[in-house]
Enzyme design. Structure first.
Site, PDB file in Angstrom:
ATOM      1  N   HIS A 190       0.685  -1.142   0.039  1.00 48.60           N
ATOM      2  CA  HIS A 190      -0.006   0.112  -0.055  1.00 48.60           C
ATOM      3  C   HIS A 190       0.881   1.240  -0.202  1.00 48.60           C
ATOM      4  CE1 HIS A 190      -3.648  -2.339   0.221  1.00 48.60           C
ATOM      5  NE2 HIS A 190      -3.515  -2.774   1.344  1.00 48.60           N
ATOM      6  N   ASP A 245      -2.856  -9.938  -3.442  1.00 44.35           N
ATOM      7  CA  ASP A 245      -3.467  -9.774  -2.191  1.00 44.35           C
ATOM      8  C   ASP A 245      -4.933  -9.184  -2.171  1.00 44.35           C
ATOM      9  OD1 ASP A 245      -2.450  -8.707   0.636  1.00 44.35           O
ATOM     10  OD2 ASP A 245      -4.228  -7.512   0.203  1.00 44.35           O
ATOM     11  N   HIS A 282      -6.541  -7.112  -1.380  1.00 38.19           N
ATOM     12  CA  HIS A 282      -6.782  -5.695  -1.343  1.00 38.19           C
ATOM     13  C   HIS A 282      -5.754  -4.862  -2.612  1.00 38.19           C
ATOM     14  CE1 HIS A 282      -6.814  -6.636   3.065  1.00 38.19           C
ATOM     15  NE2 HIS A 282      -8.214  -5.820   2.879  1.00 38.19           N
TER      16      HIS A 282
END
Ligand code: SP5
Ligand code: ZN
Length: 360
Positions: free
Chosen positions: A171, A207, A209
């Site tokens: 992220h 992943d 996300h």
């Protein structure tokens, strides 16, 4: 039959042991904990993967993808926080933000780093759930070294290497951290592989996300193709503001970003098909980085996807069949009881795919 994929490891991960995640202003139990990496290592050692200790790498490898100001902040934030007395008054033991430079607050005025220690965090952090404690920097730096050591193995001729990075990284953008991540290990690895093996390198992020960090870092850079399969942010899922299908890159990177979105509840069928599509799209690259979050698995507390261990094995097989020099970087996955088996299955599939190549 290829030799067992090496597991690259740093004990420094244990120094990041957050006491809580601040969620809606409330202290909630942290889920990105040392037991995660220890569970994965135990499963991989049981499956016969040799362990290789991470070696120290120069900061230049981090500066290839991160703003030096972010690196300096992360390295010094905990010392600054304690020097300001904030663990005693108001009683917050870890570095967290409270005030953010929202673009609509600033308009065309460029933000400057705030003078107040308690305000500085908001310049670099984009959420409240990514605390910095006494060992966070050492752990994150060790995670980057873990990814870079895996790159060394692959650049030296190993078909694949697995970096057991913790904390995770996908992220983190060039200058902002969050999502339980501090340094973007997958992006650092992609830049290192590009230096050693040439353009283009592909990052495939599985992943649960969206891999917003690599998307952002390489958005205008056609030298690293970025692809992510993840639960649809429009249906209420982190990172909420990013991860949509129309985000395709810009400038030199136009067409070099792919986002494949899945509805909550999606299982092996659509998820494996999406990974296969990203694998086809990555083919022709000089090297592959797999951002391996196993939080898409059924039962993971942080995502609504319903992928099984067989699904992860099939994903590994599809990615291995590309026959590219491959670095697998650990991202999310929050159920200590199942994540080891999920990673082991993925690596078994990857080895299988590499062995069979296009002939499987
Ligand atoms: C690397 C990775 O998988 N990061 C994902 C972090 C997503 N966190 C989102 C948290 C959303 C709120 N969940 C409520 C849990 C309360 N403890
Ligand atoms: Zn995740």
């Amino acid at each position: 039959m290829t030799a067992a994929i090496p597991l690259v490891w740093s004990d420094a991960h244990r120094r990041h042991a957050p006491t809580a995640e601040i969620w809606l202003g409330v202290r909630t139990p942290a889920v990105e904990l040392p037991v995660r990496a220890d569970a994965i290592r135990a499963a991989l050692e049981a499956a016969g993967h040799p362990v290789v200790a991470a070696t120290a790498h120069d900061d230049a490898a981090l500066e290839a993808v991160h703003d030096p100001a972010l690196l300096a902040f992360l390295a010094g934030a905990y010392a600054d926080w304690t020097a300001a007395g904030l663990p005693d008054d108001p009683g917050q033991p870890e570095v967290v933000p409270y005030f953010f430079p929202n673009p609509a607050l600033l308009g065309t005025i460029a933000p400057a780093v705030p003078a107040a220690t308690w305000a500085r965090t908001g310049f670099f952090a984009f959420d409240t759930m990514t605390p910095i404690g006494p060992g966070t920097w050492a752990a994150a730096r060790g995670g980057a070294d873990t990814a870079l050591t895996a790159c060394d193995l692959v650049a030296g001729g190993a078909p694949a290497a697995y970096a057991c990075c913790r904390p995770p990284g996908h992220h983190v953008t060039r200058a902002a951290y969050g999502g339980a991540c501090y340094l973007n290990n997958a992006a650092i690895a992609a830049a290192a592989l590009r230096d050693r093996l040439g353009d283009p390198v592909a990052i495939v992020d599985v992943d649960a996300h969206h891999g917003n960090g690599a998307q952002s870092i390489f958005y205008a850079d056609g030298g690293v193709r970025t692809g992510s399969v993840h639960v649809d942010p429009a249906q209420g899922w982190f990172p909420h503001f990013l991860g949509f299908a129309g985000e395709a890159g810009e400038g030199d990177g136009t067409g070099a970003n792919r986002n494949l979105l899945l509805a909550p509840g999606s299982g092996d069928g659509p998820w494996v098909a999406a990974v296969e599509e990203l694998a086809r799209w990555a083919s022709g690259a000089r090297a592959l980085v797999v951002a391996l979050g196993v939080d898409a698995a059924a039962g993971d507390p942080e995502s609504p996807l319903q992928v099984t261990q067989d699904g992860y094995r099939a994903a590994g097989r599809a990615l291995g069949a590309l026959g590219l020099p491959t670095v697998v970087v650990q991202e999310g996955g929050y159920d200590p009881g199942t994540i080891g088996g999920l990673v082991a299955a993925t690596l078994a599939g990857l080895a299988d795919g590499i062995s069979n190549g296009g002939h499987g």
